[in-house]
Write an enzyme that holds these catalytic residues in place. Structure first.
Site, PDB file in Angstrom:
ATOM      1  N   HIS A  51       4.284 -28.064  87.041  1.00 22.17           N
ATOM      2  CA  HIS A  51       4.406 -29.298  87.920  1.00 22.17           C
ATOM      3  C   HIS A  51       3.189 -29.520  88.491  1.00 22.17           C
ATOM      4  O   HIS A  51       2.323 -28.689  88.663  1.00 22.17           O
ATOM      5  CB  HIS A  51       5.592 -29.050  88.987  1.00 22.17           C
ATOM      6  CG  HIS A  51       7.085 -28.989  88.719  1.00 22.17           C
ATOM      7  ND1 HIS A  51       7.927 -29.032  89.392  1.00 22.17           N
ATOM      8  CD2 HIS A  51       7.436 -28.637  87.252  1.00 22.17           C
ATOM      9  CE1 HIS A  51       8.907 -29.126  88.739  1.00 22.17           C
ATOM     10  NE2 HIS A  51       8.922 -28.970  87.495  1.00 22.17           N
ATOM     11  N   GLU A  53       2.135 -30.002  91.630  1.00 27.21           N
ATOM     12  CA  GLU A  53       1.817 -29.200  92.638  1.00 27.21           C
ATOM     13  C   GLU A  53       1.260 -27.784  92.290  1.00 27.21           C
ATOM     14  O   GLU A  53       0.460 -27.226  93.051  1.00 27.21           O
ATOM     15  CB  GLU A  53       2.952 -29.050  93.519  1.00 27.21           C
ATOM     16  CG  GLU A  53       3.502 -30.226  94.145  1.00 27.21           C
ATOM     17  CD  GLU A  53       4.541 -30.966  93.560  1.00 27.21           C
ATOM     18  OE1 GLU A  53       5.388 -31.789  93.926  1.00 27.21           O
ATOM     19  OE2 GLU A  53       4.458 -30.721  92.269  1.00 27.21           O
ATOM     20  N   CYS A  81       9.791 -29.782  94.629  1.00 32.53           N
ATOM     21  CA  CYS A  81      10.972 -28.986  94.570  1.00 32.53           C
ATOM     22  C   CYS A  81      10.951 -27.678  95.116  1.00 32.53           C
ATOM     23  O   CYS A  81      10.037 -27.172  95.552  1.00 32.53           O
ATOM     24  CB  CYS A  81      11.206 -29.173  93.083  1.00 32.53           C
ATOM     25  SG  CYS A  81      10.049 -28.006  92.230  1.00 32.53           S
ATOM     26  N   CYS A  84       7.797 -25.446  93.669  1.00 34.22           N
ATOM     27  CA  CYS A  84       6.661 -25.773  94.308  1.00 34.22           C
ATOM     28  C   CYS A  84       6.549 -25.486  95.587  1.00 34.22           C
ATOM     29  O   CYS A  84       5.581 -25.178  96.196  1.00 34.22           O
ATOM     30  CB  CYS A  84       6.533 -27.379  93.936  1.00 34.22           C
ATOM     31  SG  CYS A  84       6.282 -27.704  92.222  1.00 34.22           S
TER      32      CYS A  84
END
Length: 141
Positions: A51, A53, A81, A84
């Site tokens: 992801h 992040e 999410c 993260c």
């Protein structure tokens, strides 16, 4: 200041979009300067943890030479999410600024409970539009 830095996160989201990745971007900021950037790469890497992040937090840790990122603010185009958010908490990031809310997976309320400052809705329209366009195109094809 927030809008200027979120525009940089949006540039990262566009990089993901161009790679046929879900267009989410992130930048890490220390003392007003971007020290790390990331965008989604799950499809390219076949890695569910790639992801924006996570990538950005890893780069920021390498750049600072420390896993403790107490003086970092993350600018994310989409609300982080749970995965993260966990990384953000463990990295001790002080603040997260995000554009579009994620009613299904977003965990900013969890960040707040861990005393991490959050600011939502910065360039929300632009952050939401790139995601909507991406998924609209996916449904057509």
């Amino acid at each position: 200041m927030h809008e200027k830095l979120m525009r940089q996160a949006l540039k990262e989201a566009f990089k993901a979009y161009e790679k046929d990745e879900v267009p989410v971007g992130c930048v890490a900021v220390k003392d007003g300067k971007i020290i790390a950037r990331g965008h989604n790469l799950r499809e390219s890497t076949d890695d569910p943890t790639s992801h924006a992040e996570i990538i950005c937090v890893k780069k920021a840790a390498r750049k600072t030479g420390d896993w403790r990122l107490n003086d970092i603010t993350l600018y994310c185009t989409l609300e982080p999410c749970s995965m993260c958010s966990g990384a953000i908490i463990h990295a001790r990031i002080k603040q997260v600024v995000f554009g579009a809310s994620d009613p299904k997976f977003g965990m900013s309320r969890w960040l707040k409970r861990q005393n991490i400052k959050t600011k939502k809705g910065v360039l929300e329209k632009e952050c939401r539009e790139i995601l909507q366009r991406f998924f609209r195109e996916k449904r057509k094809s």
